[in-house]
Design a protein around this motif. Structure first.
Motif, PDB file in Angstrom:
ATOM      1  N   TRP A   1     118.239 -21.932 -80.987  1.00  0.00           N
ATOM      2  CA  TRP A   1     116.978 -21.782 -80.267  1.00  0.00           C
ATOM      3  C   TRP A   1     115.843 -21.529 -81.237  1.00  0.00           C
ATOM      4  CZ3 TRP A   1     117.290 -23.601 -75.722  1.00  0.00           C
ATOM      5  CH2 TRP A   1     116.296 -23.366 -74.775  1.00  0.00           C
ATOM      6  N   PRO A   2     114.641 -22.040 -80.962  1.00  0.00           N
ATOM      7  CA  PRO A   2     113.493 -21.785 -81.848  1.00  0.00           C
ATOM      8  C   PRO A   2     113.131 -20.302 -81.877  1.00  0.00           C
ATOM      9  CG  PRO A   2     112.829 -23.095 -79.930  1.00  0.00           C
ATOM     10  CD  PRO A   2     114.296 -22.879 -79.827  1.00  0.00           C
ATOM     11  N   THR A   3     112.669 -19.855 -83.023  1.00  0.00           N
ATOM     12  CA  THR A   3     112.320 -18.441 -83.187  1.00  0.00           C
ATOM     13  C   THR A   3     110.838 -18.167 -82.972  1.00  0.00           C
ATOM     14  OG1 THR A   3     112.064 -18.791 -85.565  1.00  0.00           O
ATOM     15  CG2 THR A   3     114.213 -18.004 -84.797  1.00  0.00           C
ATOM     16  N   VAL A   4     110.084 -19.183 -82.611  1.00  0.00           N
ATOM     17  CA  VAL A   4     108.654 -19.019 -82.354  1.00  0.00           C
ATOM     18  C   VAL A   4     108.470 -18.041 -81.203  1.00  0.00           C
ATOM     19  CG1 VAL A   4     106.538 -20.228 -81.709  1.00  0.00           C
ATOM     20  CG2 VAL A   4     108.255 -21.382 -83.098  1.00  0.00           C
ATOM     21  N   ALA A   5     107.525 -17.115 -81.357  1.00  0.00           N
ATOM     22  CA  ALA A   5     107.293 -16.107 -80.316  1.00  0.00           C
ATOM     23  C   ALA A   5     106.339 -16.640 -79.252  1.00  0.00           C
ATOM     24  CB  ALA A   5     106.725 -14.842 -80.939  1.00  0.00           C
ATOM     25  N   GLY A   6     106.777 -16.621 -78.006  1.00  0.00           N
ATOM     26  CA  GLY A   6     105.921 -17.022 -76.887  1.00  0.00           C
ATOM     27  C   GLY A   6     105.667 -18.514 -76.838  1.00  0.00           C
ATOM     28  N   GLY A   7     105.558 -19.051 -75.657  1.00  0.00           N
ATOM     29  CA  GLY A   7     105.236 -20.458 -75.504  1.00  0.00           C
ATOM     30  C   GLY A   7     106.449 -21.352 -75.412  1.00  0.00           C
ATOM     31  N   ALA A   8     106.258 -22.602 -75.839  1.00  0.00           N
ATOM     32  CA  ALA A   8     107.326 -23.591 -75.734  1.00  0.00           C
ATOM     33  C   ALA A   8     107.277 -24.537 -76.921  1.00  0.00           C
ATOM     34  CB  ALA A   8     107.186 -24.378 -74.443  1.00  0.00           C
ATOM     35  N   VAL A   9     108.409 -25.133 -77.202  1.00  0.00           N
ATOM     36  CA  VAL A   9     108.548 -26.111 -78.273  1.00  0.00           C
ATOM     37  C   VAL A   9     109.062 -27.391 -77.634  1.00  0.00           C
ATOM     38  CG1 VAL A   9     109.821 -26.668 -80.374  1.00  0.00           C
ATOM     39  CG2 VAL A   9     109.044 -24.333 -79.983  1.00  0.00           C
ATOM     40  N   THR A  10     108.478 -28.530 -77.998  1.00  0.00           N
ATOM     41  CA  THR A  10     108.941 -29.788 -77.450  1.00  0.00           C
ATOM     42  C   THR A  10     109.979 -30.414 -78.374  1.00  0.00           C
ATOM     43  OG1 THR A  10     108.258 -31.931 -76.560  1.00  0.00           O
ATOM     44  CG2 THR A  10     107.058 -31.139 -78.461  1.00  0.00           C
ATOM     45  N   VAL A  11     111.010 -31.013 -77.782  1.00  0.00           N
ATOM     46  CA  VAL A  11     112.055 -31.706 -78.532  1.00  0.00           C
ATOM     47  C   VAL A  11     112.281 -33.069 -77.888  1.00  0.00           C
ATOM     48  CG1 VAL A  11     113.200 -29.576 -79.279  1.00  0.00           C
ATOM     49  CG2 VAL A  11     113.958 -30.705 -77.185  1.00  0.00           C
ATOM     50  N   SER A  12     112.919 -33.953 -78.604  1.00  0.00           N
ATOM     51  CA  SER A  12     113.216 -35.283 -78.070  1.00  0.00           C
ATOM     52  C   SER A  12     114.450 -35.208 -77.174  1.00  0.00           C
ATOM     53  CB  SER A  12     113.454 -36.263 -79.211  1.00  0.00           C
ATOM     54  OG  SER A  12     114.681 -35.977 -79.847  1.00  0.00           O
ATOM     55  N   PRO A  13     114.643 -36.197 -76.313  1.00  0.00           N
ATOM     56  CA  PRO A  13     115.865 -36.226 -75.506  1.00  0.00           C
ATOM     57  C   PRO A  13     117.134 -36.256 -76.372  1.00  0.00           C
ATOM     58  CG  PRO A  13     114.243 -37.675 -74.537  1.00  0.00           C
ATOM     59  CD  PRO A  13     113.688 -37.224 -75.867  1.00  0.00           C
ATOM     60  N   ALA A  14     117.070 -36.907 -77.539  1.00  0.00           N
ATOM     61  CA  ALA A  14     118.224 -36.923 -78.441  1.00  0.00           C
ATOM     62  C   ALA A  14     118.518 -35.521 -78.966  1.00  0.00           C
ATOM     63  CB  ALA A  14     117.973 -37.881 -79.601  1.00  0.00           C
ATOM     64  N   GLN A  15     117.479 -34.775 -79.309  1.00  0.00           N
ATOM     65  CA  GLN A  15     117.667 -33.400 -79.770  1.00  0.00           C
ATOM     66  C   GLN A  15     118.230 -32.532 -78.651  1.00  0.00           C
ATOM     67  OE1 GLN A  15     113.610 -32.971 -81.216  1.00  0.00           O
ATOM     68  NE2 GLN A  15     114.401 -32.577 -83.278  1.00  0.00           N
ATOM     69  N   LEU A  16     117.812 -32.773 -77.405  1.00  0.00           N
ATOM     70  CA  LEU A  16     118.372 -32.044 -76.272  1.00  0.00           C
ATOM     71  C   LEU A  16     119.862 -32.319 -76.156  1.00  0.00           C
ATOM     72  CD1 LEU A  16     118.093 -30.239 -73.757  1.00  0.00           C
ATOM     73  CD2 LEU A  16     117.558 -32.328 -72.467  1.00  0.00           C
ATOM     74  N   SER A  17     120.257 -33.548 -76.381  1.00  0.00           N
ATOM     75  CA  SER A  17     121.677 -33.905 -76.328  1.00  0.00           C
ATOM     76  C   SER A  17     122.470 -33.119 -77.367  1.00  0.00           C
ATOM     77  CB  SER A  17     121.834 -35.408 -76.557  1.00  0.00           C
ATOM     78  OG  SER A  17     123.190 -35.761 -76.537  1.00  0.00           O
ATOM     79  N   TYR A  18     121.942 -33.011 -78.580  1.00  0.00           N
ATOM     80  CA  TYR A  18     122.588 -32.200 -79.618  1.00  0.00           C
ATOM     81  C   TYR A  18     122.669 -30.744 -79.170  1.00  0.00           C
ATOM     82  CZ  TYR A  18     122.292 -35.892 -83.170  1.00  0.00           C
ATOM     83  OH  TYR A  18     122.448 -37.039 -83.882  1.00  0.00           O
ATOM     84  N   LEU A  19     121.549 -30.235 -78.672  1.00  0.00           N
ATOM     85  CA  LEU A  19     121.488 -28.840 -78.236  1.00  0.00           C
ATOM     86  C   LEU A  19     122.541 -28.548 -77.187  1.00  0.00           C
ATOM     87  CD1 LEU A  19     119.899 -26.090 -78.111  1.00  0.00           C
ATOM     88  CD2 LEU A  19     118.590 -27.126 -76.280  1.00  0.00           C
ATOM     89  N   LEU A  20     122.662 -29.427 -76.177  1.00  0.00           N
ATOM     90  CA  LEU A  20     123.634 -29.217 -75.107  1.00  0.00           C
ATOM     91  C   LEU A  20     125.071 -29.313 -75.600  1.00  0.00           C
ATOM     92  CD1 LEU A  20     121.906 -31.163 -72.207  1.00  0.00           C
ATOM     93  CD2 LEU A  20     122.063 -28.686 -72.500  1.00  0.00           C
ATOM     94  N   SER A  21     125.279 -29.986 -76.732  1.00  0.00           N
ATOM     95  CA  SER A  21     126.616 -30.098 -77.320  1.00  0.00           C
ATOM     96  C   SER A  21     126.933 -28.952 -78.260  1.00  0.00           C
ATOM     97  CB  SER A  21     126.742 -31.427 -78.075  1.00  0.00           C
ATOM     98  OG  SER A  21     126.567 -32.507 -77.200  1.00  0.00           O
ATOM     99  N   GLY A  22     125.983 -28.046 -78.455  1.00  0.00           N
ATOM    100  CA  GLY A  22     126.197 -26.920 -79.352  1.00  0.00           C
ATOM    101  C   GLY A  22     125.967 -27.261 -80.813  1.00  0.00           C
ATOM    102  N   ILE A  23     125.307 -28.394 -81.090  1.00  0.00           N
ATOM    103  CA  ILE A  23     125.020 -28.843 -82.455  1.00  0.00           C
ATOM    104  C   ILE A  23     123.621 -28.385 -82.830  1.00  0.00           C
ATOM    105  CG2 ILE A  23     124.710 -30.888 -83.910  1.00  0.00           C
ATOM    106  CD1 ILE A  23     126.709 -32.312 -82.047  1.00  0.00           C
ATOM    107  N   ASP A  24     123.423 -28.056 -84.107  1.00  0.00           N
ATOM    108  CA  ASP A  24     122.097 -27.657 -84.581  1.00  0.00           C
ATOM    109  C   ASP A  24     121.165 -28.863 -84.486  1.00  0.00           C
ATOM    110  OD1 ASP A  24     119.823 -26.703 -85.797  1.00  0.00           O
ATOM    111  OD2 ASP A  24     120.859 -25.939 -87.567  1.00  0.00           O
ATOM    112  N   TRP A  25     120.310 -28.887 -83.497  1.00  0.00           N
ATOM    113  CA  TRP A  25     119.426 -30.010 -83.216  1.00  0.00           C
ATOM    114  C   TRP A  25     118.299 -30.131 -84.226  1.00  0.00           C
ATOM    115  CZ3 TRP A  25     114.460 -28.407 -82.406  1.00  0.00           C
ATOM    116  CH2 TRP A  25     114.287 -27.061 -82.066  1.00  0.00           C
TER     117      TRP A  25
END
Length: 114
Positions: A77-101
């Motif tokens: 997960w991003p360590t940025v405080a507050g707000g949101a970070v945008t990622v690509s759908p491919a990065q989301l796929s990595y994230l959902l698989s437990g891979i460092d996106w």
């Protein structure tokens, strides 16, 4: 099926109370992240322990709430405080698989056949 064309994926930084359902998470998107939760974008929220993730998405016909719990490990997960970070759908796929996106590594490839 979730379309990847034209869908922006937002990761809500920090952690979220995982008892929240779609209405509470949509309110957080609207008030904290300053986005419209009904525009077709995906918004991802992570629990405090880091092994539970909730994704909300409005597909134009209705509201969707997806939940994933990792049996081992944590979601990166991003360590940025507050707000949101945008990622690509491919990065989301990595994230959902437990891979460092943030920096997925290509595995070894053979250089020749046979």
């Amino acid at each position: 099926m979730i379309p990847t064309q034209g869908v922006r994926v937002w990761l809500a930084t920090g952690y979220t109370d995982m008892r929240c359902g779609f209405p509470s998470l949509a309110l957080r998107v609207q008030e904290v992240l300053k986005h419209n939760p009904l525009r077709g974008n995906m918004f991802c929220f992570r629990g405090k322990r880091g092994n539970l993730l909730k994704v909300i998405w409005h597909d134009g016909q209705g509201s969707c709430l997806f939940t994933k719990r990792l049996e081992r490990g944590r979601f990166i997960w991003p360590t940025v405080a507050g707000g949101a970070v945008t990622v690509s759908p491919a990065q989301l796929s990595y994230l959902l698989s437990g891979i460092d996106w943030r920096n997925p590594q290509e595995t070894w490839r053979p250089t020749r056949v046979g």
